[in-house]
Design an enzyme around this catalytic site. Sequence first.
Site, PDB file in Angstrom:
ATOM      1  N   CYS A   5      -0.571   6.656   8.880  1.00  0.00           N
ATOM      2  CA  CYS A   5      -0.838   5.086   8.332  1.00  0.00           C
ATOM      3  C   CYS A   5      -2.160   5.521   7.390  1.00  0.00           C
ATOM      4  CB  CYS A   5      -1.236   4.304   9.563  1.00  0.00           C
ATOM      5  SG  CYS A   5      -2.856   4.823  10.578  1.00  0.00           S
ATOM      6  N   ARG A  28       0.854  -1.154   0.197  1.00  0.00           N
ATOM      7  CA  ARG A  28      -0.120   0.009   0.146  1.00  0.00           C
ATOM      8  C   ARG A  28       0.823   1.089  -0.092  1.00  0.00           C
ATOM      9  NH1 ARG A  28      -4.124   0.324   4.348  1.00  0.00           N
ATOM     10  NH2 ARG A  28      -4.822   1.946   3.213  1.00  0.00           N
TER      11      ARG A  28
END
Length: 282
Positions: A237, A178
Site C-alpha cells: 500500500c 493514488r
Amino acid sequence: MFDLLISPSQLLALSKDNVVIVDCRHQLTDGEYGQKVYAEGHIPSAVRLHLDVDLSGEKTGNNGRHPLPNREAFASKLAKIGISNASQVIAYDDAGGMYAARLWWMLRWLGHDKVAVLDGGIQAYLAAGGLLDAELVALPAAEFVIKPTLEKTYSADDVLSALGSNQLLVVDARAAGRYAGEGETLDPVGGHIPGAKNYFFQRNLDANGCFLSAEVLKQQWMATIENQALDAVVNQCGSGVTACHNLLAQRIAGIAGAGLYPGSWSEWCADASRPVATGPTP
C-alpha cells in the site's frame, strides 16, 4: 479463540480473563487524533498503541513512512502494556479496521494468533449498546515470547527482482487515484510498482464499515488474483498499513499464503532507480 474478527456482541459477552483490548485509532493527517479520542472515551479496559510510535520503527528516509519496528523491541512493548502469549487480543479503531489490522498482522508476525479485529470498530460497538470509559488504563506487565512467524514478508529487492516475470503478483491497497499517480498527497512520487494490480482496501467493507461476507470477499479477491499462486501474492500500500487490511480480508475469505511488502510505495519511491508506472490497472 478469535483470530480474525470479533463482533461487538461477541466482545460484550466475552469473559475478560486474559483479554487485552487495544485502541488503535489514528489519522494519517493528525498524529494527535488517536490519543485525543482515547482520552475522551474508549472501550473499558482498553490500552492504546500509536501507529507512528508503537506500531512502526525508526524511519531512515528510505525505509518508508511506517517501517516495521525491531521484533524484540516490539515484543517488549507488548509485554509492558500487559500482552502475554496467553492473551486474547482485540484490536479496534474507527476507520473500518484500517489501523487495527496493522496490529492484527504485527502480532501474527511475532507468532501470536490469538488476535482479532473488532468488526465495524467503535461505531458498531456503540450501536450494539457498548459503553465508553475515559479512565487511563495501565495493565500489569506480562511476558511475551516471540514465536515462529505466521506471516511472510517481502523486501524491495524481492519485488524488484521479480518485475517482468510471473514470479510474484503485487496487489496495491491504495485508492485508485493514488495508484494511478493522480492526486498524491502523502508521498513525494505518484504512481505504482510496475505490474501491480489495484485493490482498494475499502472494497473489503460494506456501507457500515464491517467486512463483507467470506463468500463475497473470496469472489472479489479471486477475480483480482486470478491464476496466480497464493504464496506468490505480495500485498502493499502506501506504507504497509492498509495492505494488512487486505491480508485480513484474504484470510476471512479463506485465501491464505499471501505476504506483505512492509516498506510499500513510500519505500519503493524513495529510491529513484526503482521503476514507476502510472495510470489505472490494465
